[in-house]
Design a protein around this motif. Structure first.
Motif, PDB file in Angstrom:
ATOM      1  N   GLU A  33       0.834  -1.207   0.000  1.00 43.67           N
ATOM      2  CA  GLU A  33       0.000   0.000   0.000  1.00 43.67           C
ATOM      3  C   GLU A  33       0.870   1.260   0.000  1.00 43.67           C
ATOM      4  OE1 GLU A  33      -3.143   2.328  -0.484  1.00 43.67           O
ATOM      5  OE2 GLU A  33      -3.146   0.145  -0.653  1.00 43.67           O
ATOM      6  N   GLN A  34       1.937   1.258   0.782  1.00 44.67           N
ATOM      7  CA  GLN A  34       2.851   2.413   0.792  1.00 44.67           C
ATOM      8  C   GLN A  34       3.441   2.641  -0.599  1.00 44.67           C
ATOM      9  OE1 GLN A  34       5.905   1.923   3.761  1.00 44.67           O
ATOM     10  NE2 GLN A  34       4.450   1.978   5.454  1.00 44.67           N
ATOM     11  N   ILE A  35       3.827   1.565  -1.266  1.00 43.79           N
ATOM     12  CA  ILE A  35       4.392   1.681  -2.617  1.00 43.79           C
ATOM     13  C   ILE A  35       3.342   2.231  -3.574  1.00 43.79           C
ATOM     14  CG2 ILE A  35       5.280   0.354  -4.569  1.00 43.79           C
ATOM     15  CD1 ILE A  35       6.618  -1.500  -2.440  1.00 43.79           C
ATOM     16  N   SER A  59       5.536   5.661  -2.389  1.00 41.14           N
ATOM     17  CA  SER A  59       6.835   5.448  -1.758  1.00 41.14           C
ATOM     18  C   SER A  59       7.829   4.887  -2.770  1.00 41.14           C
ATOM     19  CB  SER A  59       6.699   4.473  -0.583  1.00 41.14           C
ATOM     20  OG  SER A  59       7.966   4.151  -0.058  1.00 41.14           O
ATOM     21  N   ALA A  60       9.034   5.453  -2.787  1.00 40.63           N
ATOM     22  CA  ALA A  60      10.080   4.971  -3.691  1.00 40.63           C
ATOM     23  C   ALA A  60      10.883   3.834  -3.063  1.00 40.63           C
ATOM     24  CB  ALA A  60      11.014   6.118  -4.056  1.00 40.63           C
ATOM     25  N   VAL A  61      10.705   3.614  -1.771  1.00 42.32           N
ATOM     26  CA  VAL A  61      11.424   2.554  -1.065  1.00 42.32           C
ATOM     27  C   VAL A  61      10.893   1.199  -1.512  1.00 42.32           C
ATOM     28  CG1 VAL A  61      11.957   1.597   1.204  1.00 42.32           C
ATOM     29  CG2 VAL A  61      11.791   4.070   0.904  1.00 42.32           C
ATOM     30  N   ARG A  62      11.800   0.263  -1.736  1.00 41.90           N
ATOM     31  CA  ARG A  62      11.400  -1.086  -2.161  1.00 41.90           C
ATOM     32  C   ARG A  62      11.947  -2.173  -1.261  1.00 41.90           C
ATOM     33  NH1 ARG A  62       8.450   1.655  -4.454  1.00 41.90           N
ATOM     34  NH2 ARG A  62       7.973   1.798  -6.656  1.00 41.90           N
ATOM     35  N   PHE A 105      12.540  -7.885   3.114  1.00 36.97           N
ATOM     36  CA  PHE A 105      11.687  -8.096   1.943  1.00 36.97           C
ATOM     37  C   PHE A 105      12.007  -7.009   0.922  1.00 36.97           C
ATOM     38  CE2 PHE A 105       8.995  -9.898   5.364  1.00 36.97           C
ATOM     39  CZ  PHE A 105       8.889 -11.191   4.872  1.00 36.97           C
ATOM     40  N   THR A 106      12.253  -7.435  -0.319  1.00 33.96           N
ATOM     41  CA  THR A 106      12.483  -6.488  -1.406  1.00 33.96           C
ATOM     42  C   THR A 106      11.396  -6.692  -2.447  1.00 33.96           C
ATOM     43  OG1 THR A 106      14.860  -6.625  -0.995  1.00 33.96           O
ATOM     44  CG2 THR A 106      14.167  -5.595  -3.061  1.00 33.96           C
ATOM     45  N   GLU A 142      19.151  -0.524 -10.577  1.00 33.07           N
ATOM     46  CA  GLU A 142      20.527  -0.963 -10.321  1.00 33.07           C
ATOM     47  C   GLU A 142      20.835  -1.117  -8.834  1.00 33.07           C
ATOM     48  OE1 GLU A 142      24.272  -2.216 -11.614  1.00 33.07           O
ATOM     49  OE2 GLU A 142      22.556  -1.702 -12.856  1.00 33.07           O
ATOM     50  N   ARG A 143      20.290  -0.240  -7.997  1.00 32.12           N
ATOM     51  CA  ARG A 143      20.608  -0.309  -6.563  1.00 32.12           C
ATOM     52  C   ARG A 143      20.016  -1.541  -5.886  1.00 32.12           C
ATOM     53  NH1 ARG A 143      16.848   4.743  -4.670  1.00 32.12           N
ATOM     54  NH2 ARG A 143      14.977   3.913  -5.577  1.00 32.12           N
ATOM     55  N   TYR A 144      19.028  -2.191  -6.517  1.00 34.86           N
ATOM     56  CA  TYR A 144      18.429  -3.386  -5.942  1.00 34.86           C
ATOM     57  C   TYR A 144      18.875  -4.675  -6.633  1.00 34.86           C
ATOM     58  CZ  TYR A 144      15.374  -0.143  -3.545  1.00 34.86           C
ATOM     59  OH  TYR A 144      14.887   0.863  -2.764  1.00 34.86           O
ATOM     60  N   ALA A 145      19.732  -4.543  -7.612  1.00 38.07           N
ATOM     61  CA  ALA A 145      20.165  -5.722  -8.360  1.00 38.07           C
ATOM     62  C   ALA A 145      20.904  -6.694  -7.440  1.00 38.07           C
ATOM     63  CB  ALA A 145      21.053  -5.307  -9.525  1.00 38.07           C
ATOM     64  N   LEU A 146      20.590  -7.962  -7.556  1.00 37.18           N
ATOM     65  CA  LEU A 146      21.220  -8.973  -6.704  1.00 37.18           C
ATOM     66  C   LEU A 146      22.712  -9.084  -6.972  1.00 37.18           C
ATOM     67  CD1 LEU A 146      18.497 -11.742  -6.796  1.00 37.18           C
ATOM     68  CD2 LEU A 146      18.970 -10.131  -4.966  1.00 37.18           C
ATOM     69  N   LYS A 147      23.145  -8.688  -8.146  1.00 36.65           N
ATOM     70  CA  LYS A 147      24.570  -8.773  -8.458  1.00 36.65           C
ATOM     71  C   LYS A 147      25.388  -7.910  -7.508  1.00 36.65           C
ATOM     72  CE  LYS A 147      24.648  -5.092 -11.847  1.00 36.65           C
ATOM     73  NZ  LYS A 147      24.917  -4.725 -13.212  1.00 36.65           N
ATOM     74  N   ASN A 148      24.835  -6.819  -7.016  1.00 36.81           N
ATOM     75  CA  ASN A 148      25.553  -5.960  -6.080  1.00 36.81           C
ATOM     76  C   ASN A 148      25.855  -6.695  -4.785  1.00 36.81           C
ATOM     77  OD1 ASN A 148      25.470  -3.865  -7.896  1.00 36.81           O
ATOM     78  ND2 ASN A 148      23.603  -3.004  -7.048  1.00 36.81           N
ATOM     79  N   LYS A 149      24.913  -7.442  -4.271  1.00 33.95           N
ATOM     80  CA  LYS A 149      25.093  -8.181  -3.030  1.00 33.95           C
ATOM     81  C   LYS A 149      26.150  -9.266  -3.208  1.00 33.95           C
ATOM     82  CE  LYS A 149      22.232  -8.805   0.247  1.00 33.95           C
ATOM     83  NZ  LYS A 149      21.087  -9.015   1.042  1.00 33.95           N
TER      84      LYS A 149
END
Length: 94
Positions: free
Chosen positions: A43-45, A49-52, A65-66, A76-83
């Motif tokens: 609901e916030q999204i 809300s830009a937060v994911r 939770f993403t 790009e900031r949520y891409a699993l490759k970064n982790k």
């Protein structure tokens, strides 16, 4: 218990979003508020809300939770490759 949580999350209606779950701390009993938490975040999204990425905590449990939109490329900031890259770099430094 983690499999039960993943199964619960996969069955929850989340139109327009794919939800990943990362358990960072486990508890002894199944957390009960996950469904309500996810509904509130969806609901916030929807309200802008830009937060994911959201951290859920209940007793000993901590679950990240993403929410990935299914209608566009993952930011790009949520891409699993970064982790994965961060873990590899951390292991190399040690």
């Amino acid at each position: 218990m983690i499999e039960q949580i993943l199964d619960l999350v996969s069955r929850l209606p989340s139109p327009g979003f794919f939800i990943t779950s990362e358990v960072t701390r486990e508890g002894d009993s199944l957390p009960l508020g996950i469904e309500i938490f996810i509904q509130e975040k969806l609901e916030q999204i929807r309200q802008g809300s830009a937060v994911r990425k959201f951290a859920y905590q209940e007793k000993e449990w901590r679950i990240i939770f993403t929410f990935f939109p299914t209608d566009r490329v993952v930011d790009e900031r949520y891409a699993l490759k970064n982790k994965v890259a961060l873990r590899i770099r951390k292991n190399i430094r040690q």
